[in-house]
Design an enzyme around this catalytic site. Structure first.
Site, PDB file in Angstrom:
ATOM      1  N   GLY A  51       6.419   4.925   8.638  1.00 33.21           N
ATOM      2  CA  GLY A  51       5.574   6.117   8.648  1.00 33.21           C
ATOM      3  C   GLY A  51       5.638   6.775  10.010  1.00 33.21           C
ATOM      4  O   GLY A  51       6.607   6.596  10.748  1.00 33.21           O
ATOM      5  N   SER A  52       4.598   7.510  10.332  1.00 36.32           N
ATOM      6  CA  SER A  52       4.641   8.295  11.574  1.00 36.32           C
ATOM      7  C   SER A  52       4.386   7.419  12.798  1.00 36.32           C
ATOM      8  O   SER A  52       3.767   6.356  12.700  1.00 36.32           O
ATOM      9  CB  SER A  52       3.601   9.406  11.504  1.00 36.32           C
ATOM     10  OG  SER A  52       2.322   8.827  11.429  1.00 36.32           O
ATOM     11  N   THR A  53       4.827   7.908  13.926  1.00 32.83           N
ATOM     12  CA  THR A  53       4.628   7.186  15.188  1.00 32.83           C
ATOM     13  C   THR A  53       3.135   7.059  15.487  1.00 32.83           C
ATOM     14  O   THR A  53       2.662   6.007  15.930  1.00 32.83           O
ATOM     15  CB  THR A  53       5.376   7.919  16.315  1.00 32.83           C
ATOM     16  OG1 THR A  53       6.779   7.833  16.015  1.00 32.83           O
ATOM     17  CG2 THR A  53       5.120   7.302  17.679  1.00 32.83           C
ATOM     18  N   GLU A 106       8.402  15.976  15.945  1.00 35.81           N
ATOM     19  CA  GLU A 106       8.974  15.824  14.608  1.00 35.81           C
ATOM     20  C   GLU A 106       8.263  16.783  13.646  1.00 35.81           C
ATOM     21  O   GLU A 106       7.049  16.687  13.459  1.00 35.81           O
ATOM     22  CB  GLU A 106       8.790  14.383  14.132  1.00 35.81           C
ATOM     23  CG  GLU A 106       9.444  14.131  12.790  1.00 35.81           C
ATOM     24  CD  GLU A 106       9.205  12.723  12.291  1.00 35.81           C
ATOM     25  OE1 GLU A 106       8.064  12.255  12.343  1.00 35.81           O
ATOM     26  OE2 GLU A 106      10.174  12.102  11.832  1.00 35.81           O
ATOM     27  N   CYS A 114      13.274  10.613   8.118  1.00 36.59           N
ATOM     28  CA  CYS A 114      12.974  10.153   9.482  1.00 36.59           C
ATOM     29  C   CYS A 114      14.160  10.341  10.418  1.00 36.59           C
ATOM     30  O   CYS A 114      14.004  10.656  11.588  1.00 36.59           O
ATOM     31  CB  CYS A 114      12.550   8.697   9.441  1.00 36.59           C
ATOM     32  SG  CYS A 114      13.717   7.679   8.542  1.00 36.59           S
ATOM     33  N   GLY A 120       1.831   4.341  13.382  1.00 36.46           N
ATOM     34  CA  GLY A 120       2.416   3.079  13.850  1.00 36.46           C
ATOM     35  C   GLY A 120       1.600   2.482  14.995  1.00 36.46           C
ATOM     36  O   GLY A 120       1.376   1.269  15.063  1.00 36.46           O
ATOM     37  N   LYS A 152       0.876  -1.175   0.000  1.00 39.31           N
ATOM     38  CA  LYS A 152       0.000   0.000   0.000  1.00 39.31           C
ATOM     39  C   LYS A 152       0.912   1.222   0.000  1.00 39.31           C
ATOM     40  O   LYS A 152       1.453   1.623   1.028  1.00 39.31           O
ATOM     41  CB  LYS A 152      -0.880  -0.021   1.254  1.00 39.31           C
ATOM     42  CG  LYS A 152      -2.216   0.691   1.123  1.00 39.31           C
ATOM     43  CD  LYS A 152      -2.128   2.166   0.843  1.00 39.31           C
ATOM     44  CE  LYS A 152      -1.873   2.997   2.072  1.00 39.31           C
ATOM     45  NZ  LYS A 152      -1.638   4.430   1.764  1.00 39.31           N
TER      46      LYS A 152
HETATM   47  P1  NAD Z   1       1.913   8.439   7.792  1.00 41.61           P
HETATM   48  O1  NAD Z   1       2.037   7.608   9.007  1.00 41.61           O
HETATM   49  O2  NAD Z   1       0.870   9.491   7.761  1.00 41.61           O
HETATM   50  O3  NAD Z   1       1.629   7.525   6.519  1.00 41.61           O
HETATM   51  C1  NAD Z   1       2.474   6.443   6.176  1.00 41.61           C
HETATM   52  C2  NAD Z   1       1.655   5.402   5.458  1.00 41.61           C
HETATM   53  O4  NAD Z   1       0.669   4.888   6.350  1.00 41.61           O
HETATM   54  C3  NAD Z   1       0.895   5.914   4.248  1.00 41.61           C
HETATM   55  O5  NAD Z   1       0.900   4.915   3.249  1.00 41.61           O
HETATM   56  C4  NAD Z   1      -0.514   6.114   4.786  1.00 41.61           C
HETATM   57  O6  NAD Z   1      -1.520   6.041   3.813  1.00 41.61           O
HETATM   58  C5  NAD Z   1      -0.605   4.949   5.751  1.00 41.61           C
HETATM   59  N1  NAD Z   1      -1.612   5.126   6.799  1.00 41.61           N
HETATM   60  C6  NAD Z   1      -2.066   6.270   7.344  1.00 41.61           C
HETATM   61  N2  NAD Z   1      -3.003   6.003   8.291  1.00 41.61           N
HETATM   62  C7  NAD Z   1      -3.143   4.657   8.339  1.00 41.61           C
HETATM   63  C8  NAD Z   1      -3.930   3.764   9.110  1.00 41.61           C
HETATM   64  N3  NAD Z   1      -4.799   4.206  10.024  1.00 41.61           N
HETATM   65  N4  NAD Z   1      -3.793   2.442   8.901  1.00 41.61           N
HETATM   66  C9  NAD Z   1      -2.911   1.969   7.997  1.00 41.61           C
HETATM   67  N5  NAD Z   1      -2.150   2.756   7.220  1.00 41.61           N
HETATM   68  C10 NAD Z   1      -2.247   4.100   7.395  1.00 41.61           C
HETATM   69  O7  NAD Z   1       3.346   9.030   7.547  1.00 41.61           O
HETATM   70  P2  NAD Z   1       3.799   9.982   6.369  1.00 41.61           P
HETATM   71  O8  NAD Z   1       3.337  11.361   6.702  1.00 41.61           O
HETATM   72  O9  NAD Z   1       3.434   9.405   5.056  1.00 41.61           O
HETATM   73  O10 NAD Z   1       5.386   9.855   6.489  1.00 41.61           O
HETATM   74  C11 NAD Z   1       6.092  10.614   7.366  1.00 41.61           C
HETATM   75  C12 NAD Z   1       6.441   9.836   8.608  1.00 41.61           C
HETATM   76  O11 NAD Z   1       7.155   8.652   8.277  1.00 41.61           O
HETATM   77  C13 NAD Z   1       7.363  10.604   9.501  1.00 41.61           C
HETATM   78  O12 NAD Z   1       6.937  10.499  10.836  1.00 41.61           O
HETATM   79  C14 NAD Z   1       8.705   9.923   9.325  1.00 41.61           C
HETATM   80  O13 NAD Z   1       9.579  10.055  10.387  1.00 41.61           O
HETATM   81  C15 NAD Z   1       8.303   8.514   9.084  1.00 41.61           C
HETATM   82  N6  NAD Z   1       9.365   7.791   8.387  1.00 41.61           N
HETATM   83  C16 NAD Z   1      10.093   6.873   9.082  1.00 41.61           C
HETATM   84  C17 NAD Z   1      11.137   6.198   8.466  1.00 41.61           C
HETATM   85  C18 NAD Z   1      11.946   5.194   9.216  1.00 41.61           C
HETATM   86  O14 NAD Z   1      12.621   4.386   8.581  1.00 41.61           O
HETATM   87  N7  NAD Z   1      11.921   5.172  10.534  1.00 41.61           N
HETATM   88  C19 NAD Z   1      11.432   6.450   7.130  1.00 41.61           C
HETATM   89  C20 NAD Z   1      10.680   7.389   6.460  1.00 41.61           C
HETATM   90  C21 NAD Z   1       9.633   8.044   7.097  1.00 41.61           C
END
Ligand code: NAD
Length: 489
Positions: free
Chosen positions: A228-230, A383, A284, A233, A175
């Site tokens: 993705g974001s905490t 962040e 990140c 997560g 996804k």
């Molecule tokens: P996000 O968490 O908003 O989205 C990430 C993904 O999760 C997207 O595909 C989104 O559609 C999906 N998503 C959103 N809500 C969901 C839910 N309820 N259930 C399942 N999937 C869902 O994050 P973002 O804004 O796309 O990315 C930025 C974040 O990612 C930052 O916090 C960054 O630090 C983190 N990040 C971490 C790493 C790492 O390796 N630690 C790498 C890159 C980015």
């Protein structure tokens, strides 16, 4: 205008609902393409296809060397078309072409080759067993993997999951982020051309609330790999608990970058700039909290700020551009709110803090520096995911360790010092998944990457990632002539 369908069971199909959404070019605000919007039913179709491909058919019977060979073929094809992918990625998420061309795309291909090579090196163990009993372990694929990916490095972060998952013999449903699905849909075309069996890779674009939630809560998915974001997560962990599927979470960060008076100052300036402004700060592991030792503070900050002023913000497709646009208007507005909070809470805005001259209607922001930041301020704690640096003074090692570790995150940390003993003390004291000494934001396929604390758990890349895509089966065999007769009957 271009349009993309989703990829399920080797077919390009519309969403069951018929819905679509638009993906934008952040440098211009224009629509890049219309995309089929996956929902619960599409995820269900994709998971069924992945399950079938895992349980029976050519993929279930494929040998490790054939899997490796196929992945190497894809890697070769990606090398041949790397310029195309660099441009697609830069148009999709605004990364400067120099960063996609020289970092993101080569790194994605390198990761694929690394795991292509590992496909034939997945090994169980023979264990010291009691007499006449024999125990060994098998490393088996887990099954259907659900991969949920963010927008900042879509291809690279997809490959961190896809390559080890396939090398180990799993099947996958991906996804992509709603902002950047195009490059992943183009990537899967290459796998299709090279002959990946139907159902092994499925890509269902859509929103987090729709396709993302459906994937993480699907009871026939065996593992979720999430970046993705905490905040998200935590939602994913809850959803995954429905069938207790394991999750790996690569989440956010607020990484400290520490400059001691005994550092090589030129290198510290260059590395710290890269640490925060690379990828427009949408990284990140970004070194978004810079700690500068009191005794060099003024001279260091003068030189640092002068260098940051020279960063060229502009069209991501121009090779001289050093910083492109932020991903979206929403993200731009979020950054502005953080800037306002920094000013309100008493930090000194010493550079930037505003949108920069846009190329058309792009979402550009200036490289920004806040000084006189204290660890209790919002801009030191949360962040921002933008080109905003919070600078904090420190006295000595103990002072900086306390301040640097005063965070809910633990993804990365940087230290600049020419003193090797100090470097080792800091490595030990810093609570982070990765510590950089006299460098920042280094990555390589061989080196495990992941977080501690609320930056997540699990390690991607390196040998370690294979543990996240294999299950260990322990096998006992009785080699005696008489079977153990516990009941004496
Ligand atoms: P996000 O968490 O908003 O989205 C990430 C993904 O999760 C997207 O595909 C989104 O559609 C999906 N998503 C959103 N809500 C969901 C839910 N309820 N259930 C399942 N999937 C869902 O994050 P973002 O804004 O796309 O990315 C930025 C974040 O990612 C930052 O916090 C960054 O630090 C983190 N990040 C971490 C790493 C790492 O390796 N630690 C790498 C890159 C980015």
């Amino acid at each position: 205008m271009r349009s993309y369908q989703m990829f399920i069971n080797g077919q390009w199909v519309e969403a069951v609902s018929g819905k679509t959404f638009e993906a934008f070019n952040p440098a211009t605000g224009e629509v890049n393409a219309t995309i089929a919007e996956g929902g619960v039913e599409d995820i269900d179709r994709a998971v069924k296809a992945a399950r079938n491909a895992f349980e029976s058919g050519p993929w279930a019977d494929t040998t490790p060397s054939n899997r490796g060979r196929l992945l190497f073929e894809v890697a070769q094809e990606l090398r041949n078309t790397s310029e195309f992918f660099a441009e697609v990625e830069s148009r999709g998420n605004g990364l400067p072409i120099n960063e996609t061309r020289h970092i993101a795309i080569p790194s994605m291909i390198d990761v694929l080759e690394f795991y292509a090579g590992l496909a034939t090196k997945i090994q169980g163990e023979t264990l010291a067993s009691p007499n006449n009993r024999f125990n060994f372990t098998l490393k088996e694929p887990i099954g259907v993997i659900g991969a949920i990916v963010p927008w900042n490095f879509p291809l690279m972060l997809t490959m961190w999951k896809l390559a080890p998952a396939l090398a180990a013999g799993n099947t996958i449903v991906i996804k992509p982020a709603e902002q950047t699905p195009i490059s992943t849909l183009e990537l899967v075309k290459v796998f299709q051309e090279v002959g990946i069996p139907d159902g092994v890779i499925n890509v269902v674009p859509g929103y987090g609330q729709g396709a993302g939630r459906a994937l993480s809560s699907h009871t026939d998915v065996d593992k979720i790999a999430f970046t993705g974001s905490t905040h998200t997560g935590k939602l994913i962990m809850q959803a995954a608990s429905k069938n207790l599927k394991p999750v790996s979470l690569e989440l956010g960060g607020k990484s400290p970058n520490i400059i001691f008076a005994d550092a090589n100052i030129e290198n510290a300036i260059r590395g710290s700039m890269f640490g925060i402004y690379f990828g427009q700060g949408q990284v990140c592991a970004a070194g978004s909290r810079m700690f500068v030792q009191e005794s060099i503070y003024d001279t260091f900050m003068d030189a640092f700020t002068n260098k940051v002023k020279t960063i060229k913000v502009g069209d991501p497709l121009d090779p001289s551009t050093q910083m492109g646009p932020q991903i979206s208007l929403q993200q731009l507005e979020r950054i502005e709110k953080y800037v306002a909070s920094g000013i309100e809470e008493g930090a000194t805005l010493s550079l930037g803090g505003k949108r920069s001259a846009p190329v058309n209607n792009g979402y550009f922001f200036t490289p920004t520096i806040f000084e006189d930041v204290t660890t209790d301020m919002t801009i030191a704690k949360e962040e921002i995911f933008g080109p905003v640096l919070s600078v904090i003074r420190f006295k000595d090692e103990q002072d900086v360790l306390e301040k640097a570790n005063d965070t809910i995150y633990g993804l990365a940390a940087g230290v600049w010092t020419e003193n090797v003993k100090r470097a080792h003390r800091m490595i030990k004291g810093l609570k982070a998944g990765t510590v950089y000494v006299n460098t920042f934001s280094m990555l390589d396929s061989v080196s495990p990457f992941g977080g501690t604390k609320q930056s997540g758990f699990g390690r991607e890349l390196g040998f370690q990632a294979m543990d996240m895509y294999t299950e260990t089966k322990s096998v006992w065999m009785d080699l005696s002539d008489d079977h153990l007769n516990w009941y004496g009957i």
